[in-house]
Structures are given as C-alpha cells and as structure tokens.
Scaffold this motif. Structure first.
Motif, PDB file in Angstrom:
ATOM      1  N   PHE A 161       0.842  -1.315   0.050  1.00  0.00           N
ATOM      2  CA  PHE A 161      -0.146   0.023  -0.012  1.00  0.00           C
ATOM      3  C   PHE A 161       0.772   1.160  -0.116  1.00  0.00           C
ATOM      4  CE2 PHE A 161      -2.511  -3.548   1.986  1.00  0.00           C
ATOM      5  CZ  PHE A 161      -3.499  -3.470   1.278  1.00  0.00           C
ATOM      6  N   SER A 162       1.886   1.190  -0.338  1.00  0.00           N
ATOM      7  CA  SER A 162       3.009   2.392  -0.607  1.00  0.00           C
ATOM      8  C   SER A 162       2.505   3.240  -1.681  1.00  0.00           C
ATOM      9  CB  SER A 162       4.313   2.168  -0.819  1.00  0.00           C
ATOM     10  OG  SER A 162       5.245   3.145  -0.982  1.00  0.00           O
ATOM     11  N   GLU A 163       2.548   4.658  -1.649  1.00  0.00           N
ATOM     12  CA  GLU A 163       2.293   5.591  -2.509  1.00  0.00           C
ATOM     13  C   GLU A 163       3.380   5.633  -3.499  1.00  0.00           C
ATOM     14  OE1 GLU A 163       1.338   9.110  -0.751  1.00  0.00           O
ATOM     15  OE2 GLU A 163      -0.352   8.586   0.299  1.00  0.00           O
ATOM     16  N   ASN A 164       4.641   5.038  -3.077  1.00  0.00           N
ATOM     17  CA  ASN A 164       5.886   5.366  -4.008  1.00  0.00           C
ATOM     18  C   ASN A 164       6.425   3.723  -4.258  1.00  0.00           C
ATOM     19  OD1 ASN A 164       5.793   8.202  -4.246  1.00  0.00           O
ATOM     20  ND2 ASN A 164       6.211   8.009  -1.864  1.00  0.00           N
ATOM     21  N   ILE A 165       6.300   3.251  -5.380  1.00  0.00           N
ATOM     22  CA  ILE A 165       6.896   1.980  -5.706  1.00  0.00           C
ATOM     23  C   ILE A 165       7.839   2.105  -6.986  1.00  0.00           C
ATOM     24  CG2 ILE A 165       6.184  -0.406  -6.585  1.00  0.00           C
ATOM     25  CD1 ILE A 165       3.540   0.061  -4.921  1.00  0.00           C
ATOM     26  N   VAL A 166       8.926   1.259  -6.877  1.00  0.00           N
ATOM     27  CA  VAL A 166       9.704   1.115  -8.077  1.00  0.00           C
ATOM     28  C   VAL A 166       9.539  -0.482  -8.422  1.00  0.00           C
ATOM     29  CG1 VAL A 166      11.957   0.944  -8.888  1.00  0.00           C
ATOM     30  CG2 VAL A 166      11.459   2.475  -7.027  1.00  0.00           C
ATOM     31  N   ALA A 167       8.917  -0.574  -9.547  1.00  0.00           N
ATOM     32  CA  ALA A 167       8.849  -1.931 -10.054  1.00  0.00           C
ATOM     33  C   ALA A 167       9.805  -2.286 -11.007  1.00  0.00           C
ATOM     34  CB  ALA A 167       7.432  -2.188 -10.713  1.00  0.00           C
ATOM     35  N   PHE A 168      10.414  -3.792 -11.055  1.00  0.00           N
ATOM     36  CA  PHE A 168      11.391  -4.011 -12.127  1.00  0.00           C
ATOM     37  C   PHE A 168      11.012  -5.506 -12.577  1.00  0.00           C
ATOM     38  CE2 PHE A 168      12.685  -5.337  -7.924  1.00  0.00           C
ATOM     39  CZ  PHE A 168      13.219  -6.274  -8.006  1.00  0.00           C
ATOM     40  N   ARG A 169      11.724  -5.810 -13.760  1.00  0.00           N
ATOM     41  CA  ARG A 169      11.153  -7.226 -14.215  1.00  0.00           C
ATOM     42  C   ARG A 169      12.252  -8.455 -13.602  1.00  0.00           C
ATOM     43  NH1 ARG A 169       9.982  -7.100 -20.873  1.00  0.00           N
ATOM     44  NH2 ARG A 169       9.954  -9.346 -20.124  1.00  0.00           N
ATOM     45  N   ARG A 209      -6.443   5.196  -9.659  1.00  0.00           N
ATOM     46  CA  ARG A 209      -6.087   4.001  -8.787  1.00  0.00           C
ATOM     47  C   ARG A 209      -4.472   3.420  -8.818  1.00  0.00           C
ATOM     48  NH1 ARG A 209     -11.172   0.725  -7.945  1.00  0.00           N
ATOM     49  NH2 ARG A 209     -12.673   2.467  -7.308  1.00  0.00           N
ATOM     50  N   MET A 210      -4.150   3.425  -7.750  1.00  0.00           N
ATOM     51  CA  MET A 210      -2.919   2.807  -7.795  1.00  0.00           C
ATOM     52  C   MET A 210      -2.784   1.438  -8.040  1.00  0.00           C
ATOM     53  SD  MET A 210       0.248   4.119  -6.919  1.00  0.00           S
ATOM     54  CE  MET A 210       2.001   3.656  -6.569  1.00  0.00           C
ATOM     55  N   PRO A 211      -1.896   0.867  -8.947  1.00  0.00           N
ATOM     56  CA  PRO A 211      -1.751  -0.533  -9.476  1.00  0.00           C
ATOM     57  C   PRO A 211      -1.353  -1.649  -8.537  1.00  0.00           C
ATOM     58  CG  PRO A 211      -0.819   1.137 -11.102  1.00  0.00           C
ATOM     59  CD  PRO A 211      -0.876   1.699  -9.650  1.00  0.00           C
ATOM     60  N   ILE A 212      -1.667  -2.703  -8.869  1.00  0.00           N
ATOM     61  CA  ILE A 212      -1.098  -3.845  -8.156  1.00  0.00           C
ATOM     62  C   ILE A 212      -0.062  -4.600  -9.074  1.00  0.00           C
ATOM     63  CG2 ILE A 212      -1.435  -6.295  -7.331  1.00  0.00           C
ATOM     64  CD1 ILE A 212      -2.729  -3.932  -5.254  1.00  0.00           C
ATOM     65  N   CYS A 213       0.854  -4.955  -8.534  1.00  0.00           N
ATOM     66  CA  CYS A 213       2.036  -5.534  -9.274  1.00  0.00           C
ATOM     67  C   CYS A 213       1.986  -6.935  -9.233  1.00  0.00           C
ATOM     68  CB  CYS A 213       3.601  -5.055  -8.771  1.00  0.00           C
ATOM     69  SG  CYS A 213       3.864  -3.532  -8.973  1.00  0.00           S
ATOM     70  N   ALA A 214       1.809  -7.674 -10.448  1.00  0.00           N
ATOM     71  CA  ALA A 214       1.677  -9.086 -10.617  1.00  0.00           C
ATOM     72  C   ALA A 214       3.083  -9.786 -10.533  1.00  0.00           C
ATOM     73  CB  ALA A 214       1.141  -9.285 -11.787  1.00  0.00           C
ATOM     74  N   LYS A 215       2.889 -11.018 -10.854  1.00  0.00           N
ATOM     75  CA  LYS A 215       3.903 -12.003 -10.798  1.00  0.00           C
ATOM     76  C   LYS A 215       5.058 -11.475 -11.810  1.00  0.00           C
ATOM     77  CE  LYS A 215       5.145 -17.101 -11.273  1.00  0.00           C
ATOM     78  NZ  LYS A 215       4.518 -18.358 -11.432  1.00  0.00           N
ATOM     79  N   HIS A 216       6.345 -11.647 -11.533  1.00  0.00           N
ATOM     80  CA  HIS A 216       7.557 -11.177 -12.301  1.00  0.00           C
ATOM     81  C   HIS A 216       7.684  -9.757 -12.528  1.00  0.00           C
ATOM     82  CE1 HIS A 216       8.320 -15.427 -13.374  1.00  0.00           C
ATOM     83  NE2 HIS A 216       7.076 -15.575 -14.181  1.00  0.00           N
ATOM     84  N   ALA A 217       6.869  -9.105 -11.552  1.00  0.00           N
ATOM     85  CA  ALA A 217       6.823  -7.612 -11.409  1.00  0.00           C
ATOM     86  C   ALA A 217       7.236  -7.326 -10.143  1.00  0.00           C
ATOM     87  CB  ALA A 217       5.790  -6.888 -12.125  1.00  0.00           C
ATOM     88  N   PRO A 218       8.395  -7.847  -9.276  1.00  0.00           N
ATOM     89  CA  PRO A 218       8.585  -7.466  -8.086  1.00  0.00           C
ATOM     90  C   PRO A 218       8.762  -5.875  -7.971  1.00  0.00           C
ATOM     91  CG  PRO A 218      10.474  -8.479  -9.163  1.00  0.00           C
ATOM     92  CD  PRO A 218       9.383  -8.557  -9.973  1.00  0.00           C
ATOM     93  N   TYR A 219       8.864  -5.450  -6.708  1.00  0.00           N
ATOM     94  CA  TYR A 219       8.918  -4.148  -6.495  1.00  0.00           C
ATOM     95  C   TYR A 219       9.605  -3.806  -5.116  1.00  0.00           C
ATOM     96  CZ  TYR A 219       4.466  -4.837  -3.919  1.00  0.00           C
ATOM     97  OH  TYR A 219       3.576  -5.290  -3.211  1.00  0.00           O
ATOM     98  N   ILE A 220       9.952  -2.432  -4.972  1.00  0.00           N
ATOM     99  CA  ILE A 220      10.722  -1.729  -3.963  1.00  0.00           C
ATOM    100  C   ILE A 220       9.840  -0.677  -3.405  1.00  0.00           C
ATOM    101  CG2 ILE A 220      12.586  -0.527  -2.844  1.00  0.00           C
ATOM    102  CD1 ILE A 220      14.238  -1.817  -5.138  1.00  0.00           C
TER     103      ILE A 220
END
Length: 262
Positions: free
Chosen positions: A129-137, A158-169
């Motif tokens: 539920f962070s407002e700031n996300i860095v997603a990577f492959r 809406r803030m997105p949800i990151c799916a499988k193979h899109a981990p995030y910090i």
C-alpha cells in the motif's frame, strides 16, 4: 487462479458504481475459467495491474490489465464476505460462482493467504500500500520504472497492483515507506547498463533474483549525487526521445560509479 482474478474492462454499464468486464485468458493457466461472457461488477475493489512485459526502462506501457483485489487500503486482511456483500453484491455473486475453481489452488497458497475468506490472496502486506513504488522485471531484461496511479476507464485514479514477475521496492529494510524522490533515485540506478548487465550475467535470464546484490546507498536529499540521479530519473520518465534517455542513463551511471568509488 489467474483467469478468475484477472479481468479486462469492456464498456460502461448503466450504473455509476459498476462496469462491464470479461475474464483474461492465459494459455499457461492451470485453472481455466470457461466463462466467455461479459459480466458486471462493482469497481470498488478493482485495481489496475502492472505485468512484467509492460515495464520498460523509465516507463510503464499502457495496458488493459485489471484485477479483483478485495482489500481496503492499508489493510493486509481481505474484506470479509459480509463486508463485501454490504457494498458489492455483484462481486460477491461472482466470487461465489467461482468458489470451486478458487479452492483448487494448492494448500500452500491457501495457507499464506491474507484473510480468512476463500477468495483471500497471498503476498499482500503493508508494502503493498505504498504511495511510491519502483517495479522491475525479474526476467529477460531487469529494467525498472516508478509506478504512478492510473486513470481507470470508469474515471477513477487507482494505484496499480504488481503481478508475478513484476517485483517492486516500496520500503527500506526498516519497514519505512520510501519517498517519491527516493523511488526515482532507486529506479535511476537500477536502469544503468552496469547494473542490468551485472544482474543478467549473475542469473539466468529466465529468472533474476529479487534479492538485488548491488550497492544501493540509502537516499540522502543532502547528497548532490543522490539528488542529481533523482532529477535525471524524473527527466527520463518524461522523455519520449530514446537517444536522450540513453544519454541520461550514461550520466546516471557515471555518478553511480563515483558513488561506488570505482
């Protein structure tokens, strides 16, 4: 089961709080949804989804990827079926109609689900539920982008949800949410050719460890090197010129190497 939870917006419905959707189909899905019809759902618990192929260097490609995410903001446990039924009768009917399919998932998946109801999901935490996300492959090419809220077809952001193979910090190791500038700084470093080549040479291209064994100093807004990387990363996110983006990556890499004392 992906084909139950992943859905695509089709067109508006007659009600303001609902929309018409269809199930997303996956060739590799183990649990198949045989529903090919368009159906109506309340939009309250529908979120955009970021999938791995949509992540590019410093940008996210537009897509029609959405999912059912039955969680209130900041709450790691799913909304109870009684709570859902108070506001989302159509969604409850849809989930109950797919209950047998949902319950076919493994005992392991069900044991780590966040919430007590059958439709609860795993891998949901305060980090979600962070407002700031860095997603990577985590496969093919470990590029990254800062995730921002997305305008939905029904007119809400809406803030997105990151799916499988899109981990995030989204947090540091002390469970502190990262700031917006921090997100751009991290993204800038992850997109350097040096870091990407290192990750690709350290792991199989099919699966890159999300435990990134790289030097990534904690962001310090008083450090001119850190703030310069942040500024350059922001510029890259607003660029459409590939040549300029490559120039930005080279400049970030030079700063990063100086930070690493190389």
């Amino acid at each position: 089961p992906a084909e139950v939870y992943f859905i695509e917006p089709v067109r508006p419905s007659r009600r303001l709080d609902t929309y018409l959707f269809k199930n997303t189909k996956f060739r590799s899905a183990i649990y198949k949804s045989h529903n090919n019809a368009v159906f109506e759902l309340e939009t309250r618990y529908i979120r955009p989804v970021i999938k791995s192929p949509c992540i590019k260097s410093f940008r996210i490609e537009d897509s029609n990827n959405y999912c059912i995410f039955p969680y209130d903001e900041g709450n790691r446990d799913s909304v109870s079926i009684r709570g859902l039924n108070d506001t989302c009768e159509l969604l409850v009917r849809y989930l109950l109609g797919n209950k047998n399919l949902i319950e076919k998932q493994s005992e392991r998946s069900r044991s780590i689900a966040r919430g007590s109801d059958f439709y609860s999901l795993s891998k949901v935490g305060i980090y979600t539920f962070s407002e700031n996300i860095v997603a990577f492959r985590d496969n093919t090419d470990p590029v990254s982008a800062v995730i921002k809220p997305i305008q939905t077809p029904w007119g809400e952001t809406r803030m997105p949800i990151c799916a499988k193979h899109a981990p995030y910090i989204s947090m540091d190791k002390n469970n502190r949410y990262i700031t917006e500038d921090e997100a751009y700084y991290i993204c800038g470093i992850l997109n350097t050719v040096l870091v990407r080549d290192y990750l690709l040479s350290s792991f199989s291209g099919r699966s890159i460890s999300i435990d990134l064994n790289i030097k990534l100093p904690l962001y310090d807004q008083r450090n001119p090197s850190h703030t310069r990387i942040c500024e350059l990363s922001k510029e890259a996110h607003n660029q459409n010129d590939d040549q300029r983006i490559n120039e930005i990556i080279c400049e970030i890499e030079e700063i990063y190497l100086d930070m690493c004392e190389i």
